[in-house]
Design a protein around this motif. Structure first.
Motif, PDB file in Angstrom:
ATOM      1  N   ARG A 146      12.314  -8.937  32.212  1.00  0.00           N
ATOM      2  CA  ARG A 146      11.512  -9.358  33.369  1.00  0.00           C
ATOM      3  C   ARG A 146      11.753  -8.453  34.568  1.00  0.00           C
ATOM      4  O   ARG A 146      10.825  -8.066  35.271  1.00  0.00           O
ATOM      5  N   LYS A 147      13.031  -8.135  34.802  1.00  0.00           N
ATOM      6  CA  LYS A 147      13.344  -7.235  35.923  1.00  0.00           C
ATOM      7  C   LYS A 147      12.670  -5.885  35.726  1.00  0.00           C
ATOM      8  O   LYS A 147      12.121  -5.305  36.660  1.00  0.00           O
ATOM      9  N   GLY A 148      12.718  -5.382  34.514  1.00  0.00           N
ATOM     10  CA  GLY A 148      12.091  -4.096  34.222  1.00  0.00           C
ATOM     11  C   GLY A 148      10.594  -4.137  34.440  1.00  0.00           C
ATOM     12  O   GLY A 148      10.006  -3.205  35.006  1.00  0.00           O
TER      13      GLY A 148
ATOM     14  N   ALA B  51       8.458  -2.021  37.175  1.00  0.00           N
ATOM     15  CA  ALA B  51       7.316  -1.203  36.753  1.00  0.00           C
ATOM     16  C   ALA B  51       6.044  -1.621  37.491  1.00  0.00           C
ATOM     17  O   ALA B  51       5.254  -0.766  37.924  1.00  0.00           O
ATOM     18  N   ALA B  52       5.833  -2.933  37.648  1.00  0.00           N
ATOM     19  CA  ALA B  52       4.641  -3.412  38.350  1.00  0.00           C
ATOM     20  C   ALA B  52       4.679  -2.992  39.822  1.00  0.00           C
ATOM     21  O   ALA B  52       3.663  -2.558  40.383  1.00  0.00           O
ATOM     22  N   THR B  53       5.846  -3.098  40.449  1.00  0.00           N
ATOM     23  CA  THR B  53       5.977  -2.686  41.848  1.00  0.00           C
ATOM     24  C   THR B  53       5.702  -1.191  41.993  1.00  0.00           C
ATOM     25  O   THR B  53       4.992  -0.771  42.915  1.00  0.00           O
ATOM     26  N   ALA B  54       6.233  -0.407  41.085  1.00  0.00           N
ATOM     27  CA  ALA B  54       6.001   1.041  41.135  1.00  0.00           C
ATOM     28  C   ALA B  54       4.521   1.354  40.952  1.00  0.00           C
ATOM     29  O   ALA B  54       3.962   2.225  41.634  1.00  0.00           O
ATOM     30  N   ALA B  55       3.856   0.632  40.041  1.00  0.00           N
ATOM     31  CA  ALA B  55       2.429   0.870  39.812  1.00  0.00           C
ATOM     32  C   ALA B  55       1.605   0.491  41.043  1.00  0.00           C
ATOM     33  O   ALA B  55       0.684   1.219  41.432  1.00  0.00           O
ATOM     34  N   VAL B  56       1.945  -0.639  41.680  1.00  0.00           N
ATOM     35  CA  VAL B  56       1.215  -1.063  42.884  1.00  0.00           C
ATOM     36  C   VAL B  56       1.427  -0.067  44.014  1.00  0.00           C
ATOM     37  O   VAL B  56       0.479   0.309  44.718  1.00  0.00           O
TER      38      VAL B  56
END
Length: 198
Positions: free
Chosen positions: A123-125, A129-134
Motif C-alpha cells: 500500500r505504501k508503495g 507511486a500514485a503521488t509521484a504520478a500526480v
C-alpha cells in the motif's frame, strides 16, 4: 585453500548430486523404504548446510576442518554407518516431535505477519507511486498550460502589434536607406557635373 576446494566438490557431488539422483530413483521405483531413507538424509543435510554457514566463519582456521566435513558427509551417506538415519532417529526426530506445536505456531504467526507486512508495504508503495504520478502530471500540466497560454488571443493580438511595429520599423529603415542612396547619387552626379563643366 586446496582443502576448501576439495571439501566443496565432495559436498556438492557426494552430498547433493548423488543423493538427489538416488531420491529420484526412489520416487521412480515407489519404494517406501528408500523414500524414508532419503527424506531422513535431506533433513539432516539441510541442518548440516545451515550449521556449515556458521562453522565456516568461525571454525575454518582449525586444522583438518575441511577434512572433517568430508568425513562427515561420507559418514551420512554410507550404507554401513547409516549416519543420517542414526542422527535423525536419535536427535532430530525427538527434538522436532517435542517442539512441533511451538514451531507450527511460530510459522503461522510469521506467515500472518509477513502477509500483513507485505500488504502494508504494498500500500505504501502504491501511495508513493500514485503521488509521484500526480506530481508529474501536475508539473506536465503546468508546462502544457504555459504553452497553451502563449497561443491565447491576447498573445496573438500582441503578436500582431509586434509585427506591425517591426514592419513599420522595416519600412522606416527602408525609407531612410533609400533617402541615403538618393543623397549619395545626387552628390556623385553633382561631382561628375562639376568636373564636366570645368
Amino acid at each position: 585453500m586446496v582443502s576448501w576446494i576439495i571439501s566443496r566438490l565432495v559436498v556438492l557431488i557426494f552430498g547433493t548430486l548423488y543423493p538427489a539422483y538416488s531420491s529420484y530413483k526412489a520416487v521412480k521405483s515407489k519404494d517406501v523404504r528408500e523414500y524414508v531413507k532419503w527424506m531422513m538424509y535431506w533433513i539432516i543435510f539441510a541442518l548440516f548446510t545451515t550449521a556449515e554457514v556458521i562453522t565456516d566463519i568461525f571454525l575454518c582456521w582449525l586444522p583438518f576442518y575441511y577434512e572433517l566435513k568430508i568425513a562427515f558427509v561420507v559418514w551420512l551417506l554410507s550404507p554401513y554407518t547409516k549416519g543420517s538415519s542414526v542422527l535423525y532417529r536419535k536427535f532430530v526426530h525427538p527434538t522436532l516431535s517435542s517442539k512441533e506445536k511451538d514451531i507450527d505456531e511460530y510459522l503461522c504467526q510469521a506467515k500472518d505477519k509477513s502477509y500483513d507486512t507485505l500488504v502494508h508495504f504494498g500500500r505504501k508503495g502504491l501511495n508513493v507511486a500514485a503521488t509521484a504520478a500526480v506530481m508529474a502530471a501536475s508539473k506536465g500540466q503546468g508546462v502544457l498550460s504555459d504553452r497553451l497560454r502563449s497561443f491565447s488571443m491576447q498573445d496573438l493580438s500582441s503578436l500582431s502589434e509586434d509585427q506591425e511595429k517591426s514592419s513599420a520599423s522595416v519600412t522606416t529603415q527602408q525609407a531612410s536607406s533609400q533617402h541615403r542612396t538618393r543623397a549619395m547619387l545626387r552628390s556623385k552626379s553633382e561631382t561628375g557635373y562639376s568636373k564636366a563643366s570645368s
